[in-house]
Design a protein around this motif. Structure first.
Motif, mmCIF file in Angstrom:
data_model
loop_
_atom_site.group_PDB
_atom_site.id
_atom_site.type_symbol
_atom_site.label_atom_id
_atom_site.label_comp_id
_atom_site.label_asym_id
_atom_site.label_seq_id
_atom_site.Cartn_x
_atom_site.Cartn_y
_atom_site.Cartn_z
ATOM 1 N N UNK A 34 -54.820 -25.075 18.800
ATOM 2 C CA UNK A 34 -55.893 -25.167 19.792
ATOM 3 C C UNK A 34 -57.261 -25.120 19.119
ATOM 4 N N UNK A 35 -57.408 -24.302 18.071
ATOM 5 C CA UNK A 35 -58.689 -24.252 17.361
ATOM 6 C C UNK A 35 -59.025 -25.616 16.750
ATOM 7 N N UNK A 36 -58.021 -26.290 16.189
ATOM 8 C CA UNK A 36 -58.256 -27.606 15.600
ATOM 9 C C UNK A 36 -58.551 -28.652 16.674
ATOM 10 N N UNK A 37 -57.966 -28.481 17.858
ATOM 11 C CA UNK A 37 -58.304 -29.361 18.986
ATOM 12 C C UNK A 37 -59.761 -29.151 19.366
ATOM 13 N N UNK A 38 -60.194 -27.876 19.411
ATOM 14 C CA UNK A 38 -61.596 -27.568 19.715
ATOM 15 C C UNK A 38 -62.524 -28.156 18.659
ATOM 16 N N UNK A 39 -62.037 -28.249 17.415
ATOM 17 C CA UNK A 39 -62.842 -28.806 16.327
ATOM 18 C C UNK A 39 -62.863 -30.330 16.347
ATOM 19 N N UNK A 40 -62.060 -30.931 17.261
ATOM 20 C CA UNK A 40 -62.109 -32.378 17.441
ATOM 21 C C UNK A 40 -61.127 -33.180 16.606
ATOM 22 N N UNK A 41 -60.128 -32.524 16.012
ATOM 23 C CA UNK A 41 -59.168 -33.239 15.181
ATOM 24 C C UNK A 41 -58.108 -33.942 16.022
ATOM 25 N N UNK A 42 -57.609 -35.055 15.505
ATOM 26 C CA UNK A 42 -56.542 -35.791 16.175
ATOM 27 C C UNK A 42 -55.198 -35.132 15.878
ATOM 28 N N UNK A 43 -54.142 -35.599 16.561
ATOM 29 C CA UNK A 43 -52.803 -35.039 16.349
ATOM 30 C C UNK A 43 -52.370 -35.209 14.889
ATOM 31 N N UNK A 44 -52.592 -36.397 14.339
ATOM 32 C CA UNK A 44 -52.190 -36.639 12.948
ATOM 33 C C UNK A 44 -52.967 -35.757 11.978
ATOM 34 N N UNK A 45 -54.264 -35.592 12.236
ATOM 35 C CA UNK A 45 -55.091 -34.743 11.378
ATOM 36 C C UNK A 45 -54.653 -33.282 11.465
ATOM 37 N N UNK A 46 -54.310 -32.836 12.673
ATOM 38 C CA UNK A 46 -53.819 -31.456 12.853
ATOM 39 C C UNK A 46 -52.526 -31.263 12.077
ATOM 40 N N UNK B 298 -45.352 -34.406 13.065
ATOM 41 C CA UNK B 298 -45.963 -34.610 14.373
ATOM 42 C C UNK B 298 -45.151 -33.968 15.499
ATOM 43 N N UNK B 299 -43.833 -33.920 15.333
ATOM 44 C CA UNK B 299 -42.977 -33.395 16.403
ATOM 45 C C UNK B 299 -43.262 -31.927 16.724
ATOM 46 N N UNK B 300 -43.290 -31.017 15.711
ATOM 47 C CA UNK B 300 -43.630 -29.619 16.029
ATOM 48 C C UNK B 300 -45.035 -29.473 16.609
ATOM 49 N N UNK B 301 -45.990 -30.289 16.137
ATOM 50 C CA UNK B 301 -47.348 -30.226 16.675
ATOM 51 C C UNK B 301 -47.336 -30.585 18.147
ATOM 52 N N UNK B 302 -46.588 -31.627 18.485
ATOM 53 C CA UNK B 302 -46.491 -32.045 19.889
ATOM 54 C C UNK B 302 -45.901 -30.935 20.743
ATOM 55 N N UNK C 17 -49.458 -25.386 24.847
ATOM 56 C CA UNK C 17 -50.873 -25.082 25.133
ATOM 57 C C UNK C 17 -51.281 -25.693 26.470
ATOM 58 N N UNK C 18 -50.911 -26.963 26.687
ATOM 59 C CA UNK C 18 -51.251 -27.651 27.933
ATOM 60 C C UNK C 18 -50.671 -26.924 29.137
ATOM 61 N N UNK C 19 -49.437 -26.479 28.999
ATOM 62 C CA UNK C 19 -48.772 -25.784 30.104
ATOM 63 C C UNK C 19 -49.480 -24.473 30.426
ATOM 64 N N UNK C 20 -49.843 -23.719 29.391
ATOM 65 C CA UNK C 20 -50.491 -22.425 29.599
ATOM 66 C C UNK C 20 -51.895 -22.588 30.172
ATOM 67 N N UNK C 21 -52.566 -23.696 29.861
ATOM 68 C CA UNK C 21 -53.922 -23.934 30.371
ATOM 69 C C UNK C 21 -53.909 -24.777 31.647
ATOM 70 N N UNK D 13 -53.251 -27.949 31.924
ATOM 71 C CA UNK D 13 -54.025 -29.145 31.592
ATOM 72 C C UNK D 13 -53.085 -30.311 31.313
ATOM 73 N N UNK D 14 -53.586 -31.532 31.565
ATOM 74 C CA UNK D 14 -52.778 -32.731 31.349
ATOM 75 C C UNK D 14 -53.156 -33.480 30.072
ATOM 76 N N UNK D 15 -54.319 -33.152 29.507
ATOM 77 C CA UNK D 15 -54.744 -33.833 28.294
ATOM 78 C C UNK D 15 -55.620 -32.891 27.466
ATOM 79 N N UNK D 16 -55.968 -33.329 26.253
ATOM 80 C CA UNK D 16 -56.710 -32.480 25.321
ATOM 81 C C UNK D 16 -58.103 -32.157 25.840
ATOM 82 N N UNK D 17 -58.772 -33.129 26.451
ATOM 83 C CA UNK D 17 -60.121 -32.899 26.965
ATOM 84 C C UNK D 17 -60.109 -31.831 28.048
ATOM 85 N N UNK D 18 -59.139 -31.920 28.956
ATOM 86 C CA UNK D 18 -59.016 -30.922 30.023
ATOM 87 C C UNK D 18 -58.663 -29.559 29.444
ATOM 88 N N UNK D 19 -57.846 -29.553 28.386
ATOM 89 C CA UNK D 19 -57.470 -28.286 27.745
ATOM 90 C C UNK D 19 -58.700 -27.592 27.168
#
Length: 228
Positions: free
Chosen positions: A172-184, A192-196, A202-206, A208-214
């Protein structure tokens, strides 16, 4: 030495409250919580740069009077930091006061409910903005900033571990920093599978349906602080 430092800060917590919006009980609680936070966290003592905190009820002053007050006091007291308290949810009009020595903008009800989080952020980072102001501030910075100047960082608060696992917090911190899934995935040495999987949790707990909403939900829920 530590006890002297605690006493000094406690004695230097002042209130500018002409309309008496802050009750005596809340003022006493602020003093008590600050003292306890400093006693329980020795590392805070070494990081504090401002040794006076002024809690100012912004609604009790006209804009002109408040600007004059902050300008005059800022010139005379370099060690003071000001927290603007509003009766209701803080308005966008208070954000320009950050150009003065203002380290916090928060409503009285939010301060009372999340006092430890607010005070700890003020001590550690010298800033705390009520979550409702974060998106507005970031948007304003984005409009005015020079292309070479990086945006202020949004940082996940330590208390988030009550909601997220350690790996989820890293993601979530890396999402806040603006990194993509591949970069994370590259940064955390994951496929990529464990990241997903972590992103899905994270989406479920927040809710949210997407990264921006999260990101927006994390800010709205007070899980993020803006660092100067």
């Amino acid at each position: 030495m530590g006890n002297n430092r605690v006493n000094q800060l406690e004695n230097d917590v002042l209130f500018m409250d002409p309309t008496e919006q802050i009750s005596i009980a809340v003022k006493e609680r602020i003093n008590k919580r600050l003292s306890l936070l400093l006693t329980e966290n020795d590392n805070l003592l070494a990081t504090i740069k401002k040794n006076r905190l002024f809690f100012v009820t912004a609604d009790g002053f006209s804009e002109k009077k408040l600007r004059h007050l902050l300008t005059e006091d800022m010139q005379n007291d370099k060690k003071a930091s000001y927290v603007l308290i509003s009766k209701d949810t803080p308005s966008f009009e208070l954000l320009p006061f950050l150009e003065y020595s203002v380290g916090g903008i928060v409503s009285l009800s939010f301060l009372e409910r999340y006092m430890d989080i607010v005070l700890k952020s003020l001590l550690l980072h010298e800033i705390f903005l009520e979550p409702s102001l974060h998106l507005e501030l970031i948007n304003e910075i984005q409009k005015k900033r020079d292309k070479k100047r990086q945006i202020n960082r949004l940082q996940l608060i330590e208390e988030s571990h009550c909601i997220f696992s350690e790996k989820e917090m890293d993601v979530l911190q890396l999402i806040l920093d603006g990194y993509s899934m591949n970069e994370i995935a590259r940064k955390l040495y994951f496929a990529n599978s464990p990241i997903a999987t972590h992103v899905g949790a994270i989406m479920k707990k927040l809710n949210a349906n997407d990264r921006t909403t999260a990101v927006r939900k994390a800010i709205e829920n007070g899980l993020v602080v803006a660092k100067k």
